[in-house]
Design an enzyme around this catalytic site. Sequence first.
Site, PDB file in Angstrom:
ATOM      1  CB  THR A   1       0.720  14.307 -31.169  1.00  0.00           C
ATOM      2  OG1 THR A   1      -0.612  14.691 -31.535  1.00  0.00           O
ATOM      3  CG2 THR A   1       1.723  14.914 -32.145  1.00  0.00           C
TER       4      THR A   1
ATOM      5  N   GLY B   1      10.529  35.878 -19.661  1.00  0.00           N
ATOM      6  CA  GLY B   1       9.234  36.120 -19.040  1.00  0.00           C
ATOM      7  C   GLY B   1       8.138  35.845 -20.057  1.00  0.00           C
TER       8      GLY B   1
ATOM      9  CG  ASN C   1      -3.316  18.370 -30.634  1.00  0.00           C
ATOM     10  OD1 ASN C   1      -3.434  19.330 -31.397  1.00  0.00           O
ATOM     11  ND2 ASN C   1      -2.580  17.325 -30.927  1.00  0.00           N
ATOM     12  CB  ALA C   2      -1.791  23.278 -30.368  1.00  0.00           C
ATOM     13  N   GLY C   3      -2.050  24.318 -27.366  1.00  0.00           N
ATOM     14  CA  GLY C   3      -2.477  25.471 -26.570  1.00  0.00           C
ATOM     15  C   GLY C   3      -1.315  26.440 -26.547  1.00  0.00           C
ATOM     16  CG  HIS C   4       0.477  27.475 -29.627  1.00  0.00           C
ATOM     17  ND1 HIS C   4       0.789  27.435 -30.954  1.00  0.00           N
ATOM     18  CD2 HIS C   4       0.721  26.220 -29.162  1.00  0.00           C
ATOM     19  CE1 HIS C   4       1.199  26.216 -31.276  1.00  0.00           C
ATOM     20  NE2 HIS C   4       1.151  25.461 -30.202  1.00  0.00           N
TER      21      HIS C   4
ATOM     22  CG  ASP D   1       2.794  22.578 -23.381  1.00  0.00           C
ATOM     23  OD1 ASP D   1       2.049  23.053 -24.252  1.00  0.00           O
ATOM     24  OD2 ASP D   1       2.507  21.584 -22.690  1.00  0.00           O
TER      25      ASP D   1
HETATM   26  P1  GDP Z   1       3.427  26.632 -26.422  1.00  0.00           P
HETATM   27  O1  GDP Z   1       2.420  25.539 -26.487  1.00  0.00           O
HETATM   28  O2  GDP Z   1       4.774  26.200 -26.880  1.00  0.00           O
HETATM   29  O3  GDP Z   1       2.989  27.893 -27.096  1.00  0.00           O
HETATM   30  O4  GDP Z   1       3.600  26.976 -24.870  1.00  0.00           O
HETATM   31  P2  GDP Z   1       2.409  27.142 -23.785  1.00  0.00           P
HETATM   32  O5  GDP Z   1       1.716  28.408 -24.028  1.00  0.00           O
HETATM   33  O6  GDP Z   1       1.584  25.901 -23.734  1.00  0.00           O
HETATM   34  O7  GDP Z   1       3.247  27.144 -22.441  1.00  0.00           O
HETATM   35  C1  GDP Z   1       4.246  28.088 -22.207  1.00  0.00           C
HETATM   36  C2  GDP Z   1       3.876  28.856 -20.932  1.00  0.00           C
HETATM   37  O8  GDP Z   1       5.007  29.560 -20.467  1.00  0.00           O
HETATM   38  C3  GDP Z   1       2.811  29.885 -21.147  1.00  0.00           C
HETATM   39  O9  GDP Z   1       2.080  30.035 -19.957  1.00  0.00           O
HETATM   40  C4  GDP Z   1       3.602  31.157 -21.445  1.00  0.00           C
HETATM   41  O10 GDP Z   1       2.882  32.342 -21.115  1.00  0.00           O
HETATM   42  C5  GDP Z   1       4.779  30.974 -20.531  1.00  0.00           C
HETATM   43  N1  GDP Z   1       6.053  31.539 -20.981  1.00  0.00           N
HETATM   44  C6  GDP Z   1       6.552  31.625 -22.240  1.00  0.00           C
HETATM   45  N2  GDP Z   1       7.814  32.100 -22.222  1.00  0.00           N
HETATM   46  C7  GDP Z   1       8.129  32.316 -20.925  1.00  0.00           C
HETATM   47  C8  GDP Z   1       9.308  32.779 -20.246  1.00  0.00           C
HETATM   48  O11 GDP Z   1      10.347  33.051 -20.844  1.00  0.00           O
HETATM   49  N3  GDP Z   1       9.246  32.843 -18.881  1.00  0.00           N
HETATM   50  C9  GDP Z   1       8.129  32.512 -18.191  1.00  0.00           C
HETATM   51  N4  GDP Z   1       8.170  32.613 -16.870  1.00  0.00           N
HETATM   52  N5  GDP Z   1       6.997  32.077 -18.803  1.00  0.00           N
HETATM   53  C10 GDP Z   1       7.011  31.971 -20.142  1.00  0.00           C
HETATM   54  P1  IMO Z   2       1.453  22.580 -27.825  1.00  0.00           P
HETATM   55  O1  IMO Z   2       1.299  22.965 -29.285  1.00  0.00           O
HETATM   56  C1  IMO Z   2       2.144  19.389 -24.964  1.00  0.00           C
HETATM   57  C2  IMO Z   2       0.520  15.444 -25.941  1.00  0.00           C
HETATM   58  C3  IMO Z   2      -0.587  14.899 -25.068  1.00  0.00           C
HETATM   59  C4  IMO Z   2      -0.285  13.422 -25.139  1.00  0.00           C
HETATM   60  C5  IMO Z   2       0.165  13.250 -26.587  1.00  0.00           C
HETATM   61  C6  IMO Z   2      -0.926  12.775 -27.527  1.00  0.00           C
HETATM   62  O2  IMO Z   2       0.668  23.423 -26.894  1.00  0.00           O
HETATM   63  O3  IMO Z   2       2.887  22.460 -27.465  1.00  0.00           O
HETATM   64  P2  IMO Z   2      -3.024  13.983 -28.624  1.00  0.00           P
HETATM   65  O4  IMO Z   2      -4.212  14.636 -28.011  1.00  0.00           O
HETATM   66  O5  IMO Z   2      -2.216  14.878 -29.494  1.00  0.00           O
HETATM   67  O6  IMO Z   2      -3.358  12.687 -29.306  1.00  0.00           O
HETATM   68  O7  IMO Z   2      -2.089  13.571 -27.365  1.00  0.00           O
HETATM   69  O8  IMO Z   2       0.621  14.514 -27.003  1.00  0.00           O
HETATM   70  N1  IMO Z   2       0.263  16.774 -26.537  1.00  0.00           N
HETATM   71  C7  IMO Z   2       0.853  17.898 -26.130  1.00  0.00           C
HETATM   72  N2  IMO Z   2       1.696  18.124 -25.102  1.00  0.00           N
HETATM   73  N3  IMO Z   2       1.816  20.390 -25.791  1.00  0.00           N
HETATM   74  C8  IMO Z   2       0.995  20.188 -26.843  1.00  0.00           C
HETATM   75  O9  IMO Z   2       0.746  21.130 -27.765  1.00  0.00           O
HETATM   76  C9  IMO Z   2       0.439  18.897 -27.025  1.00  0.00           C
HETATM   77  N4  IMO Z   2      -0.425  18.360 -27.914  1.00  0.00           N
HETATM   78  C10 IMO Z   2      -0.500  17.059 -27.608  1.00  0.00           C
HETATM   79  O10 IMO Z   2      -0.496  15.413 -23.760  1.00  0.00           O
HETATM   80  O11 IMO Z   2       0.813  13.118 -24.322  1.00  0.00           O
HETATM   81 MG    MG Z   3       1.056  24.537 -25.246  1.00  0.00          MG
END
Ligand code: GDP
Ligand code: IMO
Ligand code: MG
Length: 430
Positions: free
Chosen positions: A240, A416, A39-42, A14
């Site tokens: 993971t 941001g 499991n990922a959320g981008h 994240d």
């Molecule tokens: P990822 O899994 O690495 O792609 O990251 P996530 O999407 O799970 O979590 C990052 C969160 O921070 C998301 O809600 C993005 O929209 C937000 N985000 C990314 N870059 C920035 C930043 O520079 N500033 C702020 N305030 N939010 C950001």
């Molecule tokens: P992105 O790509 C943050 C964490 C889970 C748990 C551990 C194992 O969005 O950064 P799993 O379901 O993979 O067996 O869970 O890994 N986890 C993540 N934490 N960002 C992720 O993906 C994750 N994918 C798995 O919360 O601690």
């Molecule tokens: Mg994520």
Amino acid sequence: MPKNVVVLGTQWGDEGKGKIVDLLSEHADAVVRFQGGHNAGHTLVIDGEKTVLHLLPAAAVRGVAECLIGNGVVVNIQQLLKEITQLEERGILVRERLLVSYACPLVLPSHAALDVAREQARAGDAIGTTHRGIGPAYEDKVARRGLRLGDLLRPEYFAQRLASVMDYHNYLLQNLFHAEAVDPQLTLDQILPAAERITNLLGDVSAKIWQLCEQQKSVMFEGAQGMLLDIDHGTYPYVTSSNTTAAAAATGSGIGPLALDYVLGITKAYATRVGAGPFPTELSDALGAQLRTQGNEFGATTNRARRCGWFDAVALRRSRQVCGLSALCVTKLDVMDELAQVKICTAYRHHGKSIHLPPYGAEALAECEPIYQTMDGWQQATRGLRQYHQLPQNAKAYLARISELSGLPIDIISTGAERNDTIMVQHPFA
Ligand code: GDP
Ligand code: IMO
Ligand code: MG
């Protein structure tokens, strides 16, 4: 000059990989996911519109680069179809640009049931997984009993293998975990029609990337999770079930490591973690809650509150070492705008000694105490800034210290969630 770039998380996931991959995908001919699953959320935010992708590469929305899913990714067919459909409903025809490897292991409903049952059985020791079945799917792959997407092209063979693997899953579910079995016929009836809708997307991703490289095209590799969740080098067993390191970009897509030219380590300006496991710089107080609120630190996949803490340069050193990082991208700097003081963990104290790399294993890491350097905050808005010179002096000093402690240049600074709220110091594709 063509360039192959790996973008990965250096912390516990994240870090903002999705935003950066989307931004950089303008310069890539193809973007490849190479490990993990749904499991990922981008998250990407473009002109105020937010998209969360779990399986499709974050280049899917921009609508230019080819989107590849490599053999290292475990695929839940229903989830894949859902994401494709959601984009199609917005007029983004991702199918035309999508290729998914024959060799991707399948994530079945019984994998998710096993994931949940295992977590319940671990009780107080639970990992805090996403309950998506990722761990059990990788287990089946390594045990050589898993089903792969390519098997869908032989429906009879697929049905036979599915019956056999689900026999095994149901034996565990009922006898070991005293949980309900998953109906194999129902599973087959769900998968086969869905499979028909994806078989024309399947192909040889390894050959495709080879071809792109021969044509002097640029390929970007999009990591999921983060280095500290790596199955080997992370905070085992609170990790993971895949390798999240740069080398996994090669094994998880079917190319040689020498094809990778540059590795960008995405690092949040502070630290977060979802799920259980040691987190030396965790802030369990009001400051942690403030970071969570300001940074909107709630999981993009499970909506769980993320644990928040100070920046950990010790952990980053491990990521640099294991991934061979070329440079950093520091994200979410703006989230710290209001803090009067900021801290960086520069070393750990472990059994009376000061150490500069995290020890292997969760038990040892849990014994480590962070040693902090305190710096003055900047207390000015950096949100949305796009030029380095616009940054407040103290924010520059904070970034310079991160760079110094990690021994890495900071090529990108994110200010941001919006795609263009970014300071490009040195473009990775330049
Ligand atoms: P990822 O899994 O690495 O792609 O990251 P996530 O999407 O799970 O979590 C990052 C969160 O921070 C998301 O809600 C993005 O929209 C937000 N985000 C990314 N870059 C920035 C930043 O520079 N500033 C702020 N305030 N939010 C950001
Ligand atoms: P992105 O790509 C943050 C964490 C889970 C748990 C551990 C194992 O969005 O950064 P799993 O379901 O993979 O067996 O869970 O890994 N986890 C993540 N934490 N960002 C992720 O993906 C994750 N994918 C798995 O919360 O601690
Ligand atoms: Mg994520």
